[in-house]
Design a protein around this motif. Structure first.
Motif, PDB file in Angstrom:
ATOM      1  N   VAL A 183      53.255 -30.291   0.455  1.00 44.07           N
ATOM      2  CA  VAL A 183      52.113 -30.487  -0.436  1.00 44.07           C
ATOM      3  C   VAL A 183      51.748 -29.193  -1.162  1.00 44.07           C
ATOM      4  N   VAL A 184      51.466 -28.145  -0.395  1.00 44.29           N
ATOM      5  CA  VAL A 184      50.990 -26.909  -1.017  1.00 44.29           C
ATOM      6  C   VAL A 184      52.084 -26.243  -1.847  1.00 44.29           C
ATOM      7  N   ARG A 185      53.210 -25.922  -1.224  1.00 50.01           N
ATOM      8  CA  ARG A 185      54.260 -25.214  -1.975  1.00 50.01           C
ATOM      9  C   ARG A 185      54.965 -26.106  -2.987  1.00 50.01           C
ATOM     10  N   ALA A 186      55.071 -27.392  -2.702  1.00 52.70           N
ATOM     11  CA  ALA A 186      55.790 -28.284  -3.619  1.00 52.70           C
ATOM     12  C   ALA A 186      54.956 -28.695  -4.830  1.00 52.70           C
ATOM     13  N   HIS A 187      53.636 -28.821  -4.657  1.00 53.00           N
ATOM     14  CA  HIS A 187      52.819 -29.336  -5.753  1.00 53.00           C
ATOM     15  C   HIS A 187      51.685 -28.403  -6.159  1.00 53.00           C
ATOM     16  N   LEU A 188      50.908 -27.932  -5.196  1.00 49.68           N
ATOM     17  CA  LEU A 188      49.699 -27.178  -5.519  1.00 49.68           C
ATOM     18  C   LEU A 188      49.972 -25.737  -5.923  1.00 49.68           C
ATOM     19  N   ASP A 189      50.939 -25.084  -5.277  1.00 49.58           N
ATOM     20  CA  ASP A 189      51.264 -23.687  -5.578  1.00 49.58           C
ATOM     21  C   ASP A 189      52.617 -23.522  -6.254  1.00 49.58           C
ATOM     22  N   LYS A 190      53.089 -24.548  -6.932  1.00 49.54           N
ATOM     23  CA  LYS A 190      54.395 -24.412  -7.572  1.00 49.54           C
ATOM     24  C   LYS A 190      54.289 -23.451  -8.764  1.00 49.54           C
ATOM     25  N   PRO A 191      55.355 -22.721  -9.067  1.00 52.64           N
ATOM     26  CA  PRO A 191      55.319 -21.762 -10.180  1.00 52.64           C
ATOM     27  C   PRO A 191      55.023 -22.447 -11.510  1.00 52.64           C
ATOM     28  N   ARG A 192      54.218 -21.756 -12.320  1.00 50.25           N
ATOM     29  CA  ARG A 192      53.838 -22.273 -13.639  1.00 50.25           C
ATOM     30  C   ARG A 192      54.118 -21.216 -14.691  1.00 50.25           C
ATOM     31  N   GLN A 193      54.373 -21.677 -15.892  1.00 50.55           N
ATOM     32  CA  GLN A 193      54.622 -20.751 -16.984  1.00 50.55           C
ATOM     33  C   GLN A 193      53.301 -20.105 -17.402  1.00 50.55           C
ATOM     34  N   LEU A 194      53.322 -18.805 -17.599  1.00 51.39           N
ATOM     35  CA  LEU A 194      52.147 -18.050 -18.010  1.00 51.39           C
ATOM     36  C   LEU A 194      51.898 -18.285 -19.499  1.00 51.39           C
ATOM     37  N   THR A 195      50.641 -18.510 -19.864  1.00 53.56           N
ATOM     38  CA  THR A 195      50.270 -18.703 -21.272  1.00 53.56           C
ATOM     39  C   THR A 195      49.128 -17.763 -21.622  1.00 53.56           C
ATOM     40  N   TYR A 196      48.944 -17.555 -22.889  1.00 52.28           N
ATOM     41  CA  TYR A 196      47.802 -16.775 -23.360  1.00 52.28           C
ATOM     42  C   TYR A 196      47.295 -17.387 -24.662  1.00 52.28           C
ATOM     43  N   THR A 197      46.083 -16.994 -25.045  1.00 50.46           N
ATOM     44  CA  THR A 197      45.463 -17.527 -26.254  1.00 50.46           C
ATOM     45  C   THR A 197      45.641 -16.537 -27.395  1.00 50.46           C
ATOM     46  N   ARG A 198      46.165 -17.025 -28.507  1.00 49.06           N
ATOM     47  CA  ARG A 198      46.420 -16.181 -29.671  1.00 49.06           C
ATOM     48  C   ARG A 198      45.590 -16.695 -30.849  1.00 49.06           C
ATOM     49  N   GLN A 199      45.008 -15.761 -31.597  1.00 44.68           N
ATOM     50  CA  GLN A 199      44.204 -16.143 -32.758  1.00 44.68           C
ATOM     51  C   GLN A 199      45.126 -16.568 -33.897  1.00 44.68           C
ATOM     52  N   LEU A 200      44.748 -17.658 -34.570  1.00 49.68           N
ATOM     53  CA  LEU A 200      45.519 -18.141 -35.708  1.00 49.68           C
ATOM     54  C   LEU A 200      45.251 -17.266 -36.936  1.00 49.68           C
ATOM     55  N   ALA A 201      46.240 -17.138 -37.798  1.00 54.30           N
ATOM     56  CA  ALA A 201      46.050 -16.366 -39.029  1.00 54.30           C
ATOM     57  C   ALA A 201      45.037 -17.057 -39.936  1.00 54.30           C
ATOM     58  N   GLN A 202      45.130 -18.355 -40.020  1.00 52.32           N
ATOM     59  CA  GLN A 202      44.199 -19.162 -40.819  1.00 52.32           C
ATOM     60  C   GLN A 202      43.598 -20.230 -39.914  1.00 52.32           C
ATOM     61  N   PRO A 203      42.280 -20.432 -39.934  1.00 56.36           N
ATOM     62  CA  PRO A 203      41.700 -21.523 -39.132  1.00 56.36           C
ATOM     63  C   PRO A 203      42.257 -22.866 -39.586  1.00 56.36           C
ATOM     64  N   TYR A 204      42.469 -23.745 -38.637  1.00 52.45           N
ATOM     65  CA  TYR A 204      43.008 -25.070 -38.919  1.00 52.45           C
ATOM     66  C   TYR A 204      41.899 -26.095 -38.710  1.00 52.45           C
ATOM     67  N   THR A 205      41.725 -26.966 -39.683  1.00 51.68           N
ATOM     68  CA  THR A 205      40.718 -28.018 -39.593  1.00 51.68           C
ATOM     69  C   THR A 205      41.411 -29.328 -39.246  1.00 51.68           C
ATOM     70  N   HIS A 206      41.007 -29.912 -38.116  1.00 52.09           N
ATOM     71  CA  HIS A 206      41.569 -31.190 -37.671  1.00 52.09           C
ATOM     72  C   HIS A 206      40.984 -32.328 -38.501  1.00 52.09           C
ATOM     73  N   PRO A 207      41.662 -33.503 -38.528  1.00 54.21           N
ATOM     74  CA  PRO A 207      41.146 -34.651 -39.292  1.00 54.21           C
ATOM     75  C   PRO A 207      39.745 -35.100 -38.861  1.00 54.21           C
ATOM     76  N   ASP A 208      39.382 -34.843 -37.606  1.00 58.38           N
ATOM     77  CA  ASP A 208      38.050 -35.256 -37.158  1.00 58.38           C
ATOM     78  C   ASP A 208      36.979 -34.201 -37.448  1.00 58.38           C
ATOM     79  N   GLY A 209      37.337 -33.109 -38.108  1.00 60.71           N
ATOM     80  CA  GLY A 209      36.366 -32.101 -38.526  1.00 60.71           C
ATOM     81  C   GLY A 209      36.284 -30.871 -37.638  1.00 60.71           C
ATOM     82  N   ARG A 210      36.983 -30.871 -36.493  1.00 62.93           N
ATOM     83  CA  ARG A 210      36.965 -29.695 -35.630  1.00 62.93           C
ATOM     84  C   ARG A 210      37.762 -28.570 -36.266  1.00 62.93           C
ATOM     85  N   ILE A 211      37.298 -27.347 -36.070  1.00 65.89           N
ATOM     86  CA  ILE A 211      38.000 -26.174 -36.593  1.00 65.89           C
ATOM     87  C   ILE A 211      38.621 -25.432 -35.422  1.00 65.89           C
ATOM     88  N   GLN A 212      39.921 -25.203 -35.523  1.00 66.18           N
ATOM     89  CA  GLN A 212      40.656 -24.508 -34.470  1.00 66.18           C
ATOM     90  C   GLN A 212      40.982 -23.098 -34.952  1.00 66.18           C
TER      91      GLN A 212
END
Length: 187
Positions: free
Chosen positions: A104-133
């Protein structure tokens, strides 16, 4: 216990005397002061799923007394008889923790995951529902090799990895079992 109460009392006095104009949080204390003053005084004894070692120790003691009652020796007040069954309960809970950690723990809960980070976009993107990313989540890669970086979380209790606790619990159970069996035979 006295030291912990003293630290909490001192933290509360400092927090109340420093600021009274901030918004009140728990117990009328300013929210920022409670977190800032208490942060450095906390002791972490487990990480992630390491607390399960404590739970399995409790399970072992309970299982030992349940085994004693199931065998029909529930009314026997001899401490060595109780110790024998608690030792058996620890052995069983050590085996159960081994399989819980492995499957349970090693197979599912503590399995290795790919590291990610948050990067700022060059231009803000507006979604069709009006949200700005304005940011996006991207996978982290090693700049030298170009390989994706992987994080393997670790679960521990008292700085001992969870994968070693089944052996500690089972070994403790074996020691309790042998000592109490020898005491029982000596009487």
């Amino acid at each position: 216990m006295i030291v912990i109460c003293s630290i909490i009392e001192r933290t509360v006095r400092i927090s109340r005397s420093q600021t009274s104009s901030r918004s009140a949080g728990w117990g009328g204390l300013p929210i920022a002061d409670v977190h800032a003053s208490a942060y450095g005084r906390r002791v972490i004894i487990w990480t992630r799923w390491g607390i399960f070692a404590f739970l399995f120790v409790g399970l072992g003691v309970g299982l030992g007394f349940l085994l004693k009652a199931a065998v029909g020796l529930g009314r026997v007040t001899e401490p060595s008889v109780s110790g024998i069954f608690v030792g058996l309960g620890f052995l069983v809970s050590g085996v159960a923790l081994f399989f819980f950690d492995k499957y349970v723990v090693r197979a599912h809960l503590d399995k290795p995951r790919q590291l990610t980070y948050t990067r700022q976009l060059a231009q803000p993107y507006t979604h069709p529902d009006g949200r700005i990313q304005t940011h996006e989540v991207v996978p982290a890669v090693d700049p030298q090799s170009g390989q994706p970086l992987v994080v393997a979380p670790r679960s521990s209790l008292f700085f001992i990895p969870l994968r070693f606790w089944p052996y500690i619990i089972a070994g403790l159970g074996l020691v309790i079992l042998i000592i109490n069996f020898v005491v029982f035979l000596a009487r």
